[in-house]
Write an enzyme that holds these catalytic residues in place. Structure first.
Site, short mmCIF file in Angstrom:
data_model
loop_
_atom_site.label_atom_id
_atom_site.label_comp_id
_atom_site.label_asym_id
_atom_site.label_seq_id
_atom_site.Cartn_x
_atom_site.Cartn_y
_atom_site.Cartn_z
N TYR A 45 0.87 -1.19 0.00
CA TYR A 45 0.00 0.00 0.00
C TYR A 45 0.90 1.22 0.00
CZ TYR A 45 -3.41 3.47 1.64
OH TYR A 45 -4.23 4.57 1.76
N ASP A 72 9.39 2.82 -0.81
CA ASP A 72 8.37 3.51 -0.03
C ASP A 72 8.68 3.24 1.45
OD1 ASP A 72 4.70 3.48 0.13
OD2 ASP A 72 6.25 4.35 1.42
N LYS A 79 4.90 9.90 8.09
CA LYS A 79 4.66 9.43 9.45
C LYS A 79 5.63 10.04 10.47
CE LYS A 79 2.45 5.22 7.75
NZ LYS A 79 1.08 5.23 8.24
P1 KE4 Z 1 -0.58 8.67 4.21
O1 KE4 Z 1 -1.09 9.32 2.96
O2 KE4 Z 1 -1.69 7.90 4.93
O3 KE4 Z 1 0.15 9.65 5.14
O4 KE4 Z 1 0.52 7.60 3.82
C1 KE4 Z 1 0.20 6.61 2.88
C2 KE4 Z 1 1.15 5.44 3.02
C3 KE4 Z 1 2.17 5.30 2.10
N1 KE4 Z 1 3.06 4.28 2.19
C4 KE4 Z 1 2.97 3.37 3.18
C5 KE4 Z 1 3.98 2.25 3.25
C6 KE4 Z 1 1.94 3.46 4.15
O5 KE4 Z 1 1.86 2.52 5.13
C7 KE4 Z 1 1.02 4.51 4.07
C8 KE4 Z 1 -0.14 4.65 5.04
N2 KE4 Z 1 -0.24 3.65 6.05
C9 KE4 Z 1 -1.58 3.40 6.56
C10 KE4 Z 1 -1.50 2.28 7.59
N3 KE4 Z 1 -1.11 1.04 7.04
C11 KE4 Z 1 -2.19 4.64 7.12
C12 KE4 Z 1 -3.43 4.40 7.95
C13 KE4 Z 1 -4.68 4.88 7.26
O6 KE4 Z 1 -4.78 4.72 6.02
O7 KE4 Z 1 -5.59 5.40 7.98
#
Ligand code: KE4
Length: 444
Positions: free
Chosen positions: A161, A256, A284
């Site tokens: 993801y 990523d 994060k």
């Molecule tokens: P954000 O756009 O949510 O800040 O980041 C996206 C993203 C990109 N790459 C990786 C490896 C990620 O894990 C994420 C977002 N992680 C999720 C939890 N697995 C965020 C939680 C959510 O979507 O509410």
């Protein structure tokens, strides 16, 4: 007996004396106004049942809910709270910056200090651009790789993801997988056609794709330790294989590290395994709990970005002084404290407790763990890819999730997520959590 933590049985219906509204009352109101009552789908508890609790405040490794419950938190706001919640140094940095204003819309000194920190800490980063989320970071890195190579296709891995980017919401993990639509609606087939999905840890599958498409592949984007379909550890030499294939075919390798950056080492996975990607997406931890993303890498590629080059990317609040101040404090604290040996110890404590309990119970359980990240797969054999993950007994994860929550321990509300440890877990919290999780397995 570890220190007994003042915990109350988890009961969303319970109206606590000193709270004006319970989680269930808040959720009913939220559902009238916000789709599904949440601002991010995975928070809705859809795959684990029941309704989500609402958090009123957080401190250290604990969440304090609208129902008066206190929980040991292994979600850590999905990764950012590596120093625990409401860290005093980060809070002080935000307070100090706040006195000078919240946003200027001009370059500011904080951005320079943040860029210097990232370039110093992340081995592959020669230049970096700040943005406001992990999604923006990966979306921008993909666009940059396409602009730099003048190629259209990208390769991603099933179950990974990378945020809700149109071209990356194809067989995606995290909330998309949790909710059962890893290929989101609303994405034109013409967009998805430019994305090739390959099984992780399968060199032959990637070679076959590259034999046919290499000349038109702009980038391979990978979570180097996939953590959005549970936690999957790369086979030995697999990441080196990806690096070699990208070098051989002139493909941009994007790590990523939104989740793993600054978490698995100060310089992320790329420092831990000694592999150098061409671009890295970050997020994060880098914001200290405020909205921040970043992407960086080879100066030769980064200089394709506007205003220098033809690839446009922008953001009103990119490099925002408050978020920069919070992130700078968070990163400096990692450099000063070097918590990584502690994370290995705490991670092994939890892992050993889970594995020993499962052996005693005679229940097949895999607990992939690396540093402060761990996941649980109720599976007879190690989970090496997306297919293995979705074939694990996720209903048993749900059973353990509910038991843990009822006993004051909050795991991610999905089998397709990863648990996070923070420095504040050290001591009674990790012992208590290990006790509860082991008991939960034995109670199944
Ligand atoms: P954000 O756009 O949510 O800040 O980041 C996206 C993203 C990109 N790459 C990786 C490896 C990620 O894990 C994420 C977002 N992680 C999720 C939890 N697995 C965020 C939680 C959510 O979507 O509410």
């Amino acid at each position: 007996m570890c220190g007994v933590l003042r915990l109350r049985a988890m009961d969303n219906q319970q109206q606590s004396t000193n709270h004006s509204r319970s989680s269930s009352q808040l959720f009913e109101r939220a559902k009238q106004l916000i789709p599904g009552g949440v601002n991010s789908p995975v928070r809705a508890f859809r795959s684990v049942g029941g309704s989500p609790f609402f958090t009123e405040r957080a401190s250290g490794a604990h969440l304090y809910t609208a129902d008066g419950n206190e929980l040991i938190d292994f979600v850590c706001t999905w990764g950012p709270a590596i120093h625990g919640h409401n860290d005093p140094d980060i809070a002080a940095a935000i307070g100090k910056a706040l006195k000078n204003g919240t946003s200027f819309g001009t370059p500011n000194p904080y951005e320079v200090e943040m860029a210097e920190l990232i370039v110093d800490m992340v081995p592959s980063v020669e230049k970096v651009r700040m943005c406001n989320s992990g999604t923006e970071a990966t979306m921008s890195a993909i666009r940059l790789a396409r602009g730099y190579t003048k190629r259209d296709k990208i390769i991603k891995f099933a179950g990974c993801y990378h945020g809700h980017v149109d071209s990356l919401l194809v067989k995606a993990g995290s909330g998309a997988l949790t909710l059962g639509y890893p290929d989101s609606a609303g994405i034109p087939s013409s967009f998805a056609a430019e994305t090739i999905v390959v099984e992780f840890n399968d060199p032959d599958a990637l070679r076959a794709v590259l034999n046919e498409h290499a000349a038109n592949v702009a980038a391979i984007i990978v979570e180097p330790f996939p953590a959005n379909c549970g936690l999957i550890l790369p086979d030995a030499h697999y990441l080196a294989f990806l690096r070699d294939q990208c070098t051989q075919h002139g493909i941009v390798l994007i790590f990523d590290e939104v989740m793993t950056g600054f978490r698995l080492a100060a310089g992320g996975v790329q420092e831990r395994v000694g592999i150098t990607p061409d671009l890295t997406a970050l997020g994060k931890i880098i914001g200290g709990g405020l909205p921040v993303g970043a992407f960086g890498g080879k100066a030769e590629i980064m200089d394709y970005l506007a205003p220098l080059g033809p690839v446009y990317q922008a953001g009103t609040l990119s490099g925002n002084p408050l978020a920069m101040a919070a992130g700078i404090a968070a990163l400096k604290k990692l450099k000063t404290n070097n918590p990584y040996p502690l994370f290995e110890k705490l991670g092994m404590t939890i892992r050993n407790a889970l594995i020993n309990a499962a052996i005693e119970k005679g229940m097949p359980l895999q607990v992939p763990q690396v540093g402060s990240m761990f996941a649980l797969f109720f599976s007879e054999s190690p989970v090496r890819n997306y297919t293995d993950a979705i074939n694990s007994h996720t209903e048993r994860f749900t059973q353990l999730f509910r038991y843990a929550l009822d006993h004051g321990v909050y795991l991610p509300p999905s089998a397709y997520e990863t648990c996070f440890i923070c420095t504040a877990h050290d001591g009674s919290d990790i012992e208590r959590a290990a006790e509860v999780l082991a008991a939960g397995i034995k109670a199944m």
